[in-house]
Design a protein around this motif. Sequence first.
Motif, PDB file in Angstrom:
ATOM      1  N   VAL A  33       0.823  -1.209   0.000  1.00 51.50           N
ATOM      2  CA  VAL A  33       0.000   0.000   0.000  1.00 51.50           C
ATOM      3  C   VAL A  33       0.862   1.266   0.000  1.00 51.50           C
ATOM      4  N   TRP A  39       1.991  -0.114  -5.206  1.00 51.31           N
ATOM      5  CA  TRP A  39       0.594   0.325  -5.124  1.00 51.31           C
ATOM      6  C   TRP A  39      -0.049   0.408  -6.492  1.00 51.31           C
ATOM      7  N   ARG A  40       0.719   0.802  -7.505  1.00 53.79           N
ATOM      8  CA  ARG A  40       0.165   0.880  -8.857  1.00 53.79           C
ATOM      9  C   ARG A  40      -0.336  -0.478  -9.336  1.00 53.79           C
ATOM     10  N   ARG A  43      -3.266  -1.845  -6.455  1.00 53.95           N
ATOM     11  CA  ARG A  43      -4.512  -1.083  -6.434  1.00 53.95           C
ATOM     12  C   ARG A  43      -5.590  -1.719  -7.304  1.00 53.95           C
ATOM     13  N   VAL A  46      -7.974  -3.417  -5.152  1.00 51.71           N
ATOM     14  CA  VAL A  46      -8.903  -2.480  -4.522  1.00 51.71           C
ATOM     15  C   VAL A  46     -10.024  -2.112  -5.497  1.00 51.71           C
ATOM     16  N   THR A  47      -9.668  -1.943  -6.765  1.00 46.41           N
ATOM     17  CA  THR A  47     -10.686  -1.612  -7.771  1.00 46.41           C
ATOM     18  C   THR A  47     -11.701  -2.741  -7.902  1.00 46.41           C
ATOM     19  N   THR A  74      -6.410   1.336 -13.187  1.00 38.32           N
ATOM     20  CA  THR A  74      -7.013   1.046 -11.875  1.00 38.32           C
ATOM     21  C   THR A  74      -8.333   1.775 -11.652  1.00 38.32           C
ATOM     22  N   ALA A 176      -5.492  -0.944   2.618  1.00 38.59           N
ATOM     23  CA  ALA A 176      -5.735  -0.299   1.324  1.00 38.59           C
ATOM     24  C   ALA A 176      -7.057   0.438   1.286  1.00 38.59           C
ATOM     25  N   ARG A 179      -6.136   4.428   1.773  1.00 37.92           N
ATOM     26  CA  ARG A 179      -5.400   5.264   0.810  1.00 37.92           C
ATOM     27  C   ARG A 179      -6.273   5.827  -0.315  1.00 37.92           C
ATOM     28  N   PRO A 180      -7.183   5.068  -0.939  1.00 40.60           N
ATOM     29  CA  PRO A 180      -7.998   5.665  -2.011  1.00 40.60           C
ATOM     30  C   PRO A 180      -8.837   6.845  -1.547  1.00 40.60           C
ATOM     31  N   GLU A 183      -6.494   9.768  -1.423  1.00 42.87           N
ATOM     32  CA  GLU A 183      -6.204  10.177  -2.792  1.00 42.87           C
ATOM     33  C   GLU A 183      -7.391  10.911  -3.412  1.00 42.87           C
TER      34      GLU A 183
END
Length: 235
Positions: A33, A39-40, A43, A46-47, A74, A176, A179-180, A183
């Motif tokens: 994370v 993370w790229r 992620r 997470v999507t 993502t 995780a 973080r989104p 962002e």
Amino acid sequence: MDISEIWHRLVDVQPDPPRWLVLGAAGIALLAVAVRPLWRLSRNVVTIAHEGGHGLVAVLTRRRLSGIRLHSDTSGLTLSSGPPTGPGMVLTAAAGYTAPSLLGLGGAALLASGHITALLWISIALLAGMLLMIRNAFGVVSVLATGGAFLAISWYGSTELQAAFAYLGVWFLLLAGVRPVVELQAKRRQGGARDSDADQLARLTGVGAILWVTLFLVLALACLLAGATWLVSGT
């Protein structure tokens, strides 16, 4: 393997993993994370959870789910039809940013009670259901790869490998989930993401988008705190 044996594998309680495995999984998840190149890639998981949350709640609130698309940058898109306003639409819009943390919290509860195999198989079932609604090639590959990893580990992996994989996945979702949201607000401060879930919710409810972002963040942090407590000390 007959049905009764499969059922016993699903409901049986597995032994607690060693403390070093639990904490090691947390450390690896934190790196996934916190480190930008990792993370790229991570992620995308997470999507899957984010768009899966939209889709699941759309179905539960009796909206018609048209399809889900996952993109290589993502981002994702979940399309459903039904009343453009009302509780169903609000809950569907709110489900995206909350889904990773809530899934992580549910997973932490299962692990704390020793149901490692159940967690893996429930994850496979959710991914299989989501696969039916994917409408683009990248999305199909992403969900198949994720589901294939769960299936291979649950079927062929040793007890220790299953535990490590399960704890890594749950720690990752809990961490995780935060973080989104951070962002999202960073993009909004810069004038971007004006059609985000928070902004859609603001238009639907009249409650400011910043309050929705705050709610997402508080929920994510609360799930992280509760989930981490359960994973480290058990229920």
